[in-house]
Design an enzyme around this catalytic site. Structure first.
Site, PDB file in Angstrom:
ATOM      1  N   ARG A  15       0.833  -1.199   0.000  1.00 48.40           N
ATOM      2  CA  ARG A  15       0.000   0.000   0.000  1.00 48.40           C
ATOM      3  C   ARG A  15       0.874   1.258   0.000  1.00 48.40           C
ATOM      4  NH1 ARG A  15      -3.628  -1.531   5.140  1.00 48.40           N
ATOM      5  NH2 ARG A  15      -1.623  -2.502   5.704  1.00 48.40           N
ATOM      6  N   LYS A  75       1.459   1.964   7.312  1.00 51.06           N
ATOM      7  CA  LYS A  75       1.804   1.177   8.497  1.00 51.06           C
ATOM      8  C   LYS A  75       2.667   1.979   9.458  1.00 51.06           C
ATOM      9  CE  LYS A  75       0.738  -2.254   9.470  1.00 51.06           C
ATOM     10  NZ  LYS A  75      -0.478  -2.528  10.292  1.00 51.06           N
ATOM     11  N   TYR A  94      -1.221   4.662  10.636  1.00 48.40           N
ATOM     12  CA  TYR A  94      -1.574   3.682  11.669  1.00 48.40           C
ATOM     13  C   TYR A  94      -0.376   3.516  12.601  1.00 48.40           C
ATOM     14  CZ  TYR A  94      -5.694   2.117   9.036  1.00 48.40           C
ATOM     15  OH  TYR A  94      -6.904   2.054   8.385  1.00 48.40           O
ATOM     16  N   HIS A  96      -0.889   1.703  16.272  1.00 45.93           N
ATOM     17  CA  HIS A  96      -1.107   0.510  17.098  1.00 45.93           C
ATOM     18  C   HIS A  96      -0.035   0.408  18.190  1.00 45.93           C
ATOM     19  CE1 HIS A  96      -4.199  -0.831  14.305  1.00 45.93           C
ATOM     20  NE2 HIS A  96      -3.355  -0.711  13.312  1.00 45.93           N
ATOM     21  N   GLU A 118      -6.057   4.829  13.718  1.00 43.07           N
ATOM     22  CA  GLU A 118      -6.960   3.871  14.359  1.00 43.07           C
ATOM     23  C   GLU A 118      -7.682   4.423  15.578  1.00 43.07           C
ATOM     24  OE1 GLU A 118      -2.979   3.102  16.405  1.00 43.07           O
ATOM     25  OE2 GLU A 118      -3.661   3.548  14.364  1.00 43.07           O
ATOM     26  N   ASP A 270      -2.665  -6.756  15.220  1.00 43.48           N
ATOM     27  CA  ASP A 270      -2.078  -5.414  15.273  1.00 43.48           C
ATOM     28  C   ASP A 270      -2.131  -4.834  16.675  1.00 43.48           C
ATOM     29  OD1 ASP A 270      -1.011  -4.752  12.799  1.00 43.48           O
ATOM     30  OD2 ASP A 270      -2.930  -4.127  11.961  1.00 43.48           O
TER      31      ASP A 270
END
Length: 372
Positions: A15, A75, A94, A96, A118, A270
């Site tokens: 991505r 990511k 993101y 996490h 998120e 995740d």
């Protein structure tokens, strides 16, 4: 503002944080966009497409990080990327953080302003920047689990939909949120025998109305959980506590009650995973066995369908990116308390309570950051 997008470097991550179309929108708002060469190759977006949109192409990630005011990724930054962050720089991706103390430590040390997709909310209490990837991961979980069930891949050799005269496979879905709903949709569509567990009566009612007799719903208590896990050919972990570590619902002891070759797909990996025996895997080596049970715990499942995932993600991340760039991060977050919920790290401090609690760190509220 100068907005930068490096190429993703996580294992089998294809991505990209900014599509050529998103770059064009940012430039139309008066911003500069700098893209690392080859960043969009995984979705078929060549460098010339970014140039045509008005973006600058640079050779290395180092150049992106060195010149950009805001870094837009998909990511969480890997260790080498975290080392390139600088004080005051905005990171929008993101994160996490709750199960990742090393990343949290590095982001705190960087002094960067880190906004996590998120934990951004909406007025309905949902997680709009997580939702499209949850939809993708939920649907993919059944594909991945069905493949892992094949005997050649270590599974029981069960076809989820069965055939006339042979019972279908049993699928247990833990959690009835976005991931669980999409996983159940796919499993039901394949003809599997599906049971969804959740602790929220309203969620169970909504699922029961939607699926009618095509899937069973059960309240998630210890007895029902143990029974459904023991009977399942496939268990899909789809639980989420926003920003916090996932609860460990399936213990190591419970594996001994399962059918040899059954498959467990942990979509919550995740956030640390919801099976006690979960550990993050990659698309290059997605499964492993524990006590004869196949575990699929790929931490970036949507990366395998990069084009679909990238465009779905950009649809929801771009509007907030434009607000941050147009107004500056503090004014953008002051104007939108839902976007403010995305602030996880600022000026060497953790500003998301669930992350601070999970990692035993001091917590600074977002209001303090916005008042500074």
């Amino acid at each position: 503002m100068k907005i930068g997008c490096p190429k993703e470097i996580k294992n089998h991550e294809y991505r990209v944080g900014i599509t050529p179309e998103s770059a064009e929108e940012m430039i139309a708002h008066g911003h500069q966009v700098v893209i690392e060469a080859g960043a969009g190759a995984g979705i078929g977006a060549e460098d010339d497409a970014y140039r045509a949109a008005g973006a600058a192409i640079v050779d290395t990630a180092q150049e992106v990080f060195a010149t950009a005011d805001m870094i837009v990724k998909v990511k969480e930054p890997q260790a080498g990327e975290r080392a390139m962050l600088r004080e005051g720089q905005i990171l929008y991706t993101y994160l996490h953080l709750a199960p990742d103390p090393a990343q949290t430590k590095d982001l705190v040390a960087s002094g960067a302003t880190c906004i996590a997709y998120e934990t951004v909310t909406d007025r309905h209490g949902g997680l709009p920047l997580l939702k499209p990837m949850s939809q993708v991961a939920g649907r993919m979980s059944v594909h991945a689990g069905a493949s892992a069930l094949e005997k050649a891949h270590g599974g029981r050799g069960v076809l989820l939909g069965g055939v006339p005269g042979v019972a279908p496979g049993k699928v247990t879905v833990l959690g009835g949120g976005v991931v669980g709903f999409n996983a159940a949709q796919m499993a039901v569509g394949l003809g599997a025998d599906v049971t969804i567990l959740d602790r929220n009566p309203e969620v169970l009612e909504r699922l029961a109305i939607h699926f009618e007799a095509r899937a069973m719903t059960r309240f998630s208590n210890q007895a029902n959980l143990a029974e459904c896990v023991a009977e399942a050919d496939m268990v899909i972990g789809a639980v989420l506590l926003p920003g916090a570590a996932a609860p460990k619902l399936v213990s190591r002891d419970m594996l001994s009650t399962m059918k040899p070759g059954a498959v467990m797909v942990d979509v919550a990996i995740d956030q640390g995973g919801c099976f006690e025996t979960s550990k993050a895997t990659t698309h290059a080596d997605p499964t492993y066995l524990v006590d004869g049970i196949v575990h699929y715990c790929v931490a970036n499942m949507p990366g395998a369908v990069a084009r679909t995932s990238t465009y779905a993600l950009n649809n929801v991340t771009l509007p907030h990116a434009l607000r941050i760039a147009d107004k500056g991060w503090q004014e953008a977050l002051r104007a939108d308390p839902h976007l403010a919920n995305g602030l996880n790290v600022w000026n060497g401090k953790v500003t998301y309570k669930a992350v601070a609690e999970a990692l035993g760190l001091d917590y600074t509220d977002v209001a303090s950051a916005l008042a500074a």
